[in-house]
Design a protein around this motif. Structure first.
Motif, PDB file in Angstrom:
ATOM      1  N   THR A 114       9.336 -33.874 101.347  1.00 39.08           N
ATOM      2  CA  THR A 114       7.894 -34.111 101.468  1.00 39.08           C
ATOM      3  C   THR A 114       7.316 -33.574 102.776  1.00 39.08           C
ATOM      4  O   THR A 114       6.226 -32.984 102.787  1.00 39.08           O
ATOM      5  CB  THR A 114       7.585 -35.616 101.295  1.00 39.08           C
ATOM      6  OG1 THR A 114       7.911 -35.986  99.949  1.00 39.08           O
ATOM      7  CG2 THR A 114       6.118 -35.925 101.563  1.00 39.08           C
ATOM      8  N   HIS A 115       8.044 -33.747 103.865  1.00 35.15           N
ATOM      9  CA  HIS A 115       7.529 -33.227 105.151  1.00 35.15           C
ATOM     10  C   HIS A 115       7.374 -31.712 105.117  1.00 35.15           C
ATOM     11  O   HIS A 115       6.412 -31.168 105.666  1.00 35.15           O
ATOM     12  CB  HIS A 115       8.432 -33.661 106.307  1.00 35.15           C
ATOM     13  CG  HIS A 115       8.012 -34.963 106.911  1.00 35.15           C
ATOM     14  ND1 HIS A 115       6.890 -35.090 107.700  1.00 35.15           N
ATOM     15  CD2 HIS A 115       8.546 -36.212 106.801  1.00 35.15           C
ATOM     16  CE1 HIS A 115       6.753 -36.350 108.074  1.00 35.15           C
ATOM     17  NE2 HIS A 115       7.750 -37.061 107.541  1.00 35.15           N
TER      18      HIS A 115
ATOM     19  N   GLY B 269       2.054 -34.734  98.827  1.00 36.42           N
ATOM     20  CA  GLY B 269       3.399 -35.276  98.685  1.00 36.42           C
ATOM     21  C   GLY B 269       3.439 -36.449  97.711  1.00 36.42           C
ATOM     22  O   GLY B 269       3.406 -36.247  96.496  1.00 36.42           O
TER      23      GLY B 269
ATOM     24  N   PHE C 299       0.098 -34.333 103.650  1.00 34.34           N
ATOM     25  CA  PHE C 299       1.324 -35.101 103.459  1.00 34.34           C
ATOM     26  C   PHE C 299       1.179 -36.061 102.282  1.00 34.34           C
ATOM     27  O   PHE C 299       2.021 -36.097 101.378  1.00 34.34           O
ATOM     28  CB  PHE C 299       1.644 -35.888 104.744  1.00 34.34           C
ATOM     29  CG  PHE C 299       2.937 -36.633 104.677  1.00 34.34           C
ATOM     30  CD1 PHE C 299       4.116 -36.040 105.090  1.00 34.34           C
ATOM     31  CD2 PHE C 299       2.985 -37.922 104.153  1.00 34.34           C
ATOM     32  CE1 PHE C 299       5.319 -36.718 104.997  1.00 34.34           C
ATOM     33  CE2 PHE C 299       4.186 -38.603 104.052  1.00 34.34           C
ATOM     34  CZ  PHE C 299       5.355 -38.002 104.474  1.00 34.34           C
ATOM     35  N   GLN C 300       0.107 -36.828 102.296  1.00 34.33           N
ATOM     36  CA  GLN C 300      -0.032 -37.879 101.281  1.00 34.33           C
ATOM     37  C   GLN C 300      -0.458 -37.318  99.924  1.00 34.33           C
ATOM     38  O   GLN C 300       0.173 -37.578  98.901  1.00 34.33           O
ATOM     39  CB  GLN C 300      -1.025 -38.944 101.756  1.00 34.33           C
ATOM     40  CG  GLN C 300      -0.501 -39.721 102.966  1.00 34.33           C
ATOM     41  CD  GLN C 300      -1.354 -40.915 103.329  1.00 34.33           C
ATOM     42  OE1 GLN C 300      -2.548 -40.952 103.017  1.00 34.33           O
ATOM     43  NE2 GLN C 300      -0.756 -41.889 104.001  1.00 34.33           N
TER      44      GLN C 300
ATOM     45  N   ALA D 218       4.444 -30.903 102.986  1.00 33.90           N
ATOM     46  CA  ALA D 218       3.187 -31.251 103.661  1.00 33.90           C
ATOM     47  C   ALA D 218       2.662 -30.053 104.451  1.00 33.90           C
ATOM     48  O   ALA D 218       1.469 -29.731 104.407  1.00 33.90           O
ATOM     49  CB  ALA D 218       3.405 -32.449 104.577  1.00 33.90           C
TER      50      ALA D 218
ATOM     51  N   MET E 121      10.310 -35.896 110.058  1.00 36.04           N
ATOM     52  CA  MET E 121       9.141 -35.138 110.500  1.00 36.04           C
ATOM     53  C   MET E 121       9.529 -33.790 111.129  1.00 36.04           C
ATOM     54  O   MET E 121       9.029 -32.748 110.724  1.00 36.04           O
ATOM     55  CB  MET E 121       8.350 -35.981 111.498  1.00 36.04           C
ATOM     56  CG  MET E 121       6.916 -35.534 111.650  1.00 36.04           C
ATOM     57  SD  MET E 121       5.890 -36.730 112.567  1.00 36.04           S
ATOM     58  CE  MET E 121       6.102 -38.236 111.639  1.00 36.04           C
TER      59      MET E 121
ATOM     60  N   PRO F 133       4.605 -41.152 106.712  1.00 36.46           N
ATOM     61  CA  PRO F 133       5.535 -40.098 107.151  1.00 36.46           C
ATOM     62  C   PRO F 133       6.828 -40.639 107.744  1.00 36.46           C
ATOM     63  O   PRO F 133       7.881 -40.017 107.629  1.00 36.46           O
ATOM     64  CB  PRO F 133       4.725 -39.336 108.210  1.00 36.46           C
ATOM     65  CG  PRO F 133       3.297 -39.581 107.850  1.00 36.46           C
ATOM     66  CD  PRO F 133       3.255 -40.958 107.265  1.00 36.46           C
TER      67      PRO F 133
END
Lengths: 564, 564
Positions: free
Chosen positions: B133-134, B156, B152-153, B137, B50, B39
């Motif tokens: 991506t944040h 994303g 997130f992972q 997420a 974030m 992140p």
């Protein structure tokens, strides 16, 4: 099993250069073929010459072709040549509850041999078939009714080319994923995680090839070799009227597999009794995971809808169109079209059926030609091409079966006959049914004509359909492709606008287009390694010969991973 | 349309190096990813950090997400986060008789743009998604119930990797055939015949993506991007509980398409009213020629059997097995398994369900362990992993829907409970339903136990099945894969013989195998560019992420040939 007479090493040394050339050819799609087209090219280096091939074929007549298959419970036959001779050959009839399990026994070793060894074993099979091309030519001629030269070329080198093309696609698809990979993922300041991975192409199971009457090898080989090269066993169910070419193919495949140390039962034949109709039974067996079929739309649709446990690849029927809008080579156009309509009595899935011609006529380098003139000139051109009986016999071959003959006879009732069909005597085979094509005039604006030209009329029948305009022709072309499918589309035009709109129609409706052919290439012919046969995107066929989609789902890749 | 803000030239210059790296990665299958997993890697170079990502998500709550789509006849919504908050976002509801024709309007330009331009436009879409991506997420977290780090992972960078992988496969598949070829065939002493050939990849039509609840982006992106990259328009029908992540994806895609001079309607959203069930209606539309689906076996089978006009790619349900036969790292095995069972409360299609353990126990480097000891130690290991509530919340996430909760609650009635499920309080989201996994003991020799372990019990439920022997375990594994399907198989063994027989079972039944994982890689995780997700060869899924078969039939190649 005894030690292999042919090692993978030997086969790779012998065939890898050919495989590499095939891989290059499908990439560039330039002309290439390792299989000579001329009959005189055979007879040396272990291949049968003309007389030897004929003798080998004659020696088969009236015999039992014992393939040494397990589960043979009877001997069946009954092929009658369209040229009027009885073949009198019998073939193994299988107890499929015995044969199918036997076909699975060798699959593990075949899978473990890997893509390259499978490819070169397939190439060895093709080499042996190629050496017997003259023998196969007679087998194809006397089952399909093709004239000798066509049976020789289309049934021999061209079919072998399509087989090799499928092997090349199958090989390259399997080696896109490496055998092994070392995977190391960084973890910031911590130790990376690392895995060893093995990837193995695995077969789907047993593949079923349902052969056709008219092109048993040309249409059969791509599926057969694509399935075998991707690790599957292959059960060959030939058309009951065209068993011999595929039975010989199975015989050669079994010999090569055994010599290479594999189980010969990886390839087997399922001949049937008259009217037994075993294709349906076989197609529904859970062991059958791939089906290749060429034939009627009705049975192709049935297979697609019912054999849900299998990947089903079909070439069915379509209605092929040629738009005749304008040309700067009127004579070249007429002679090219005349040849296309005549070759093998129009019994090709790629033969044009509907010739769409503006009712107000077309522009040519000789000045305008009326619709009637164009049709009359085309009729004259066909008549001239087939005026000499010897040449007519060499081009037309024989009518493959009584259904085609009946359709031909009925066609003259569909409209005004521009060119009547003529009986030709074949002095060598007096019982052969040889007929020249009929051309029937129809009005594309009349709804009652539509029933005729919007249905496939397989055989030497074409319709000269009068259309209102180029735009009407393109609209009819689009509708024909989307509703009925098309294996081929042709067009003659000197107008950039029409050229563009025909191309756009073919791109949107997904059909293969030949433009302004006036020389020695015909709309109904495609060359392996370069031309696609069918598009796979319209109702005529759900696949094309040959592309990635034809091979990619015949196998799956299993990954085994463990920590490094 | 206005001049493109983004030219193909700019996009190629920017993204071609990434595409080339992806092409190399799918060839070597070594580790690679252009999308950072951490992140903290975000927040610079135009990407949201974030706090910005959280703020962007918060700003969406309670709003109308107007995508500017034609044919919008209503606004629909109703997503409730598994963490207990109402999203309150409304999305366009489409009049499909307006939207579908509008989606076709831009297809010709998209087709004519060619494979490379389509690929780099897709990469630009992914770059914009990656920068958010944040924000994604939170969208994934509050629709799937995944814990933040997993959302997130997996939602994303891992989803973006799978998308890029699909674009790479789609690109390479299309360029296997050259744009043009010069074909010259020798004719002995006569002039050679020569043709110019053009080959154009053409789309099938409109593709439909039917999204899932648990991994809306990870499972949705491969089909979406594979279809778009091969020239098709894509209609996205998200799961009604997980609309936001795909709606944002559609929004980004439409923006990029428009900026690049293409019709934004090439990608559109079809959100639905509660219980409207529009997936069936959409799937049967003749315009829909490709369907990608992740979800229940029942609906996947329905699609395969009914949407016959479309290529249907399904990931359905399976029953995943881990064989525990022996190990030389007992603690590593237990902790690895404990993590696999706990991650996202077992709500992954790849989570192990059946742990097959010999009733006579297993060999370990600590000496023999009885069946009861192994199960008790595993229960202890899961208990330890999830003993701290903060860590438990971070690993488990929330139960995605009431069905999963009900199955979890019913599971304890199926046999002896070795580890009871425990409620965990989530201090940040007190209404979240957070549960630890249950482990139930079953006797694999008892027919009444079979009904439990031979059905998929999606959620945090696993069965410790006592088996007679390693051979019994392998036989049960084979039967489970062939009858129920499997997305993953795991095995722990130090015996070369058992190792070999498990591998052979997976090769023959076609399932992906992880052996002896004791470190930081888990059986339920696969990495794009290297691991296949599913095999496409057993009932759990008819396709794999990602391979040639996943892309090859999303387009067809149309050839236009003319004399040179």
């Amino acid at each position: 099993m005894a030690a292999a007479e042919l090692t993978a090493h030997q086969l790779i040394a012998q065939h890898r250069p050919t495989l590499d050339q095939a891989l290059e050819a499908i990439r560039t799609r330039a002309y290439w073929s390792p299989h000579p087209e001329h009959p005189k090219a055979y007879g040396e280096n272990g291949s049968l010459g003309m007389a030897e091939g004929k003798a080998a074929f004659d020696a088969l007549l009236g015999t039992r072709l014992d393939l040494g298959q397990p589960g043979t419970d009877d001997w069946v036959g009954g092929e009658a040549s369209p040229y009027g001779i009885e073949l009198g050959i019998t073939y193994p009839h299988a107890d499929i509850d015995v044969l199918l399990p036997a076909m699975r026994a060798g699959q593990r070793a075949w899978r473990d041999a890997g893509a390259e060894t499978r490819a070169v074993v397939c190439l060895e099979i093709l080499k042996r078939i190629s050496a017997r091309t003259h023998e196969f030519a007679h087998a194809v001629m006397h089952t399909s009714g093709q004239a000798f030269m066509m049976a020789f070329q289309a049934g021999g080198p061209h079919a072998q080319d399509r087989a090799l093309e499928a092997v090349a696609y199958a090989y390259v698809e399997q080696v896109r994923t490496p055998d092994t990979a070392e995977w190391t993922k960084p973890q910031g300041k911590r130790e990376p995680v690392a895995l060893n991975k093995q990837f193995t192409p695995v077969p789907r199971g047993i593949a079923l090839l349902v052969g056709c009457n008219t092109f048993p090898t040309w249409n059969g080989y791509p599926g057969l070799f694509a399935s075998l090269a991707t690790g599957n066993a292959v059960l060959v169910k030939p058309h009951p009227r065209a068993v011999l070419p595929l039975a010989l193919t199975v015989q050669v495949a079994r010999q090569v597999l055994a010599e290479a140390g594999f189980d010969p039962n990886l390839v087997a034949l399922a001949a049937e009794r008259p009217s037994e109709g075993i294709a349906k039974t076989l197609a529904m067996r859970p062991e059958i995971r791939i089906i290749d079929y060429t034939g009627s739309t009705a049975f192709g649709d049935w297979l697609e809808n019912n054999a849900r446990q299998a990947q089903v690849f079909t070439e069915k029927a379509g209605v092929n169109t040629v738009i005749v809008e304008s040309t700067d080579d009127y004579k070249g156009m007429l002679s090219n079209l005349a040849f296309s309509l005549s070759l093998y009595s129009g019994q090709m899935c790629t033969t044009p059926q509907n010739l769409l011609i503006p009712r107000d006529g077309i522009r040519t380098e000789e000045g305008p030609k009326s619709y009637d003139e164009v049709v009359a000139d085309l009729a004259k051109s066909v008549g001239g091409l087939l005026g000499d009986d010897a040449r007519a016999n060499a081009l037309l071959g024989a009518i493959v079966n009584p259904d085609v003959k009946a359709r031909l006879e009925a066609a003259s009732g569909l409209g005004e006959v521009a060119l009547a069909s003529r009986e030709i005597h074949n002095p060598e085979f007096p019982d052969a049914v040889v007929r020249t094509p009929v051309i029937v005039k129809l009005d594309g604006a009349k709804p009652d004509a539509e029933a005729a030209y919007m249905s496939e009329c397989f055989g030497p029948v074409s319709f000269a359909v009068a259309v209102d305009s180029a735009a009407h022709a393109v609209e009819l072309l689009r509708r024909t492709i989307s509703e009925k499918g098309a294996m081929t589309v042709g067009a003659y035009t000197t107008s950039e606008e029409v050229d563009q709109s025909v191309r756009e129609a073919c791109l949107e409706e997904c059909a293969q287009l030949s433009l302004n052919l006036t020389g020695g290439v015909y709309v109904n012919q495609t060359a392996a390694f370069s031309d696609f046969h069918g598009s796979g995107g319209n109702p005529a066929a759900n696949s094309a010969l040959c592309d990635g989609a034809f091979v990619a789902n015949r196998f799956r890749v299993v990954e085994v991973r463990r920590e490094a």
